[in-house]
Design an enzyme around this catalytic site. Structure first.
Site, PDB file in Angstrom:
ATOM      1  N   HIS A 208     -49.919  10.136  12.383  1.00 30.00           N
ATOM      2  CA  HIS A 208     -49.996   9.154  11.295  1.00 30.00           C
ATOM      3  C   HIS A 208     -49.951   9.935   9.986  1.00 30.00           C
ATOM      4  O   HIS A 208     -50.870  10.698   9.681  1.00 30.00           O
ATOM      5  CB  HIS A 208     -51.298   8.350  11.398  1.00 30.00           C
ATOM      6  CG  HIS A 208     -51.533   7.437  10.236  1.00 30.00           C
ATOM      7  ND1 HIS A 208     -51.542   6.059  10.350  1.00 30.00           N
ATOM      8  CD2 HIS A 208     -51.748   7.700   8.926  1.00 30.00           C
ATOM      9  CE1 HIS A 208     -51.756   5.529   9.156  1.00 30.00           C
ATOM     10  NE2 HIS A 208     -51.891   6.499   8.269  1.00 30.00           N
ATOM     11  N   LYS A 237     -59.429   5.463  11.188  1.00 32.81           N
ATOM     12  CA  LYS A 237     -59.321   6.876  10.844  1.00 32.81           C
ATOM     13  C   LYS A 237     -60.709   7.529  10.849  1.00 32.81           C
ATOM     14  O   LYS A 237     -61.676   6.908  10.424  1.00 32.81           O
ATOM     15  CB  LYS A 237     -58.684   7.025   9.460  1.00 32.81           C
ATOM     16  CG  LYS A 237     -57.252   6.498   9.442  1.00 32.81           C
ATOM     17  CD  LYS A 237     -56.740   6.233   8.047  1.00 32.81           C
ATOM     18  CE  LYS A 237     -55.406   5.513   8.123  1.00 32.81           C
ATOM     19  NZ  LYS A 237     -55.001   4.972   6.803  1.00 32.81           N
ATOM     20  N   ARG A 291     -53.580  -0.730  -2.310  1.00 27.43           N
ATOM     21  CA  ARG A 291     -54.921  -0.505  -2.877  1.00 27.43           C
ATOM     22  C   ARG A 291     -55.258   0.982  -2.765  1.00 27.43           C
ATOM     23  O   ARG A 291     -54.499   1.748  -2.196  1.00 27.43           O
ATOM     24  CB  ARG A 291     -55.952  -1.287  -2.065  1.00 27.43           C
ATOM     25  CG  ARG A 291     -55.834  -0.952  -0.582  1.00 27.43           C
ATOM     26  CD  ARG A 291     -56.982  -1.422   0.246  1.00 27.43           C
ATOM     27  NE  ARG A 291     -56.671  -1.373   1.663  1.00 27.43           N
ATOM     28  CZ  ARG A 291     -56.772  -0.316   2.445  1.00 27.43           C
ATOM     29  NH1 ARG A 291     -57.173   0.841   1.929  1.00 27.43           N
ATOM     30  NH2 ARG A 291     -56.469  -0.367   3.719  1.00 27.43           N
ATOM     31  N   VAL A 294     -59.656   4.744   1.552  1.00 28.98           N
ATOM     32  CA  VAL A 294     -60.902   5.480   1.802  1.00 28.98           C
ATOM     33  C   VAL A 294     -60.665   6.984   1.622  1.00 28.98           C
ATOM     34  O   VAL A 294     -61.476   7.701   1.039  1.00 28.98           O
ATOM     35  CB  VAL A 294     -61.403   5.206   3.248  1.00 28.98           C
ATOM     36  CG1 VAL A 294     -62.646   6.034   3.559  1.00 28.98           C
ATOM     37  CG2 VAL A 294     -61.671   3.728   3.466  1.00 28.98           C
TER      38      VAL A 294
END
Ligand code: ADP
Length: 447
Positions: A208, A237, A291, A294
């Protein structure tokens, strides 16, 4: 520039945004549920407004209460953080209708990227490589079989309205397809109220890899390199790093350039992340998050640029502070997500933190809203902090991470810290040799 920003979130990200506002000399308002009255960001904000009881739908997702809080306090902008209302197009539209700036892209851009079929079509149109698959929603079994035969098995059936890794089914042969299609559709219908599904080639051992992008809303787009977030459990994640151990400088510049151009063409405004699966030297778009993520601190560590400052600048009409050629990548950074969970079973472990001691020293950053004596409420996500470590190269970063993990103390609750202490000593991790299935296999073998 804004006078006052309302932060519509909680936990570490609320504090993260608050810090950026303070540095820019902007007044802060936080909204919180009754369960979060003692949170660190509530104590540090200039003003706070309690907007409801603990359940998120009655507080952090309550648009009317948040708009009312803006009007009462005179906030001229809202930062949504991640999660909650950060990718809610209606929220962005309602704020705009009240002349309050949503610190993020337009409602229309959120809408396009929130529908996975539409997002994939848009990505393709903008020249972003996508996973081979159906051109849109698939309803008929015959059509599904034809497409699957064309792209070749195994295939994955995904919900158009999907999110959080839900509503996906893998079919390894034509015999599996019928059941997979039906289950994916009924699960999607039940979970998202929309049973549209589409088909993609299933990649067996991808990584990823996601590209951090920014648009200034006026036709300029830049990229801040990639993050490798292949270490996942149940599509969540766990460990993220930048740069990816799998990419060379040429691949990085290529995919970054493709993404930056796409963002410019789209007229996109603010921060975004274009997510890919990467296998055998090829990138395959899976989705775009409209957006802040994290894991944004690993990008900040290797570029030295505060991405929340950039978000606020762009939203206020001040444009980006950097051009592509100003963005340089230095060293290596790794982030560990520290959750209040059992490190083996991953069951949440809320409760009172009796002692909280964070590591320090060169190259260490801890983003966390908790403190000694803090009581973690049981209602929300279990992320209690992020440890971000930076070094001149990956080897130094790993040495420093091992040392930082040894120093970290969280007493009174269970956390995922022991998992990271194991991972940092693992040979595959040390060599950067892992794909998106690595962690699940590792955890299954440990049991
Ligand atoms: P969500 O929005 O639900 O998180 P994504 O499309 O981002 O859905 O996919 C989530 C995860 O599912 C990916 O990170 C990957 O692990 C897996 N996945 C998605 N598409 C594929 C694919 N075509 N082949 C293999 N794995 C996939």
């Amino acid at each position: 520039m804004f006078q006052k920003i309302l932060i519509a979130n909680r936990g570490e990200i609320a504090l993260r945004v608050l810090r950026a506002c303070k540095e820019l000399g902007i007044q802060t308002v936080v909204v919180h549920s009754t369960a979060d009255a003692d949170a660190m960001h509530v104590r540090l904000a200039d003003e706070s407004v309690c907007i409801g009881p603990p359940p998120s739908r009655d507080s952090y997702l309550n648009i009317h209460q948040i708009v009312a809080a803006c009007e009462i306090t005179g906030a001229d902008a809202v930062h949504p953080g991640y999660g909650f209302l950060s990718e809610n197009a209606k929220f962005a539209d309602i704020l705009a209708a009240h002349n309050i700036t949503f610190i993020g892209p337009s409602g229309d851009h959120i809408r396009v990227m929130g529908d996975k079929i539409e997002a994939k079509r848009t990505a393709k149109r903008l020249g972003i490589p996508v996973v081979p698959g159906s051109d849109g929603a698939v309803t008929e079994e015959r059509e599904a079989k034809r497409i699957a035969a064309e792209i070749g098995y195994p295939v994955i059936i995904k919900a158009s309205a999907g999110g959080g890794g839900r509503g996906m089914k893998v079919a390894r042969s034509e015999a599996d397809l019928e059941v997979a299609l039906q289950t994916a559709r009924s699960e999607a219908g039940a979970a998202f109220g929309d049973d549209a599904v589409y088909i993609e080639k299933y990649l067996e051992k991808p990584r990823h890899i996601e590209v951090q992008v920014f648009g200034d809303g006026a036709g300029r787009g830049v990229h801040f390199g990639e993050r490798d977030c292949s270490l996942q459990r149940r599509h969540q994640k766990v460990w993220e790093e930048a740069p990816s151990p799998a990419l060379n400088a040429e691949e990085r510049a290529h995919i970054g350039g493709v993404c930056a151009r796409a963002i410019a063409d789209l007229g996109y405004s603010g921060a975004g992340t274009i997510e890919f699966l990467y296998e055998n030297g090829e990138f395959y778009f899976i989705e775009m998050n409209t957006r802040l993520q994290v894991e944004h601190p690993v990008t900040e560590a290797i570029t030295g640029i505060d991405l929340v400052h950039e978000q606020i600048r762009v939203a206020s009409g001040g444009g980006l502070s950097v051009r592509q050629e100003d963005i340089r990548f230095q060293g290596h950074a790794i982030e560990c997500r520290i959750n209040a969970e059992d490190p083996r079973t991953f069951t949440p472990s809320p409760g009172t933190i009796t002692h909280f001691h964070t590591p320090g020293g060169l190259g260490i950053r801890v983003d966390s809203g908790v403190y000694s004596g803090y009581k973690i409420p049981p209602y929300y996500d279990s992320l209690i902090g992020k440890l971000i470590v930076h070094g001149r190269n990956r080897v130094e970063c790993m040495m420093r991470l091992r040392r930082a993990l040894d120093e970290f103390v969280v007493d009174g609750i269970k956390t995922t810290l022991p998992l990271f202490r194991d991972l940092v000593g693992n040979a595959d991790i040390a060599n950067g040799e892992y794909d998106i299935h690595w962690l699940e296999k590792y955890l299954a073998e440990e049991d």
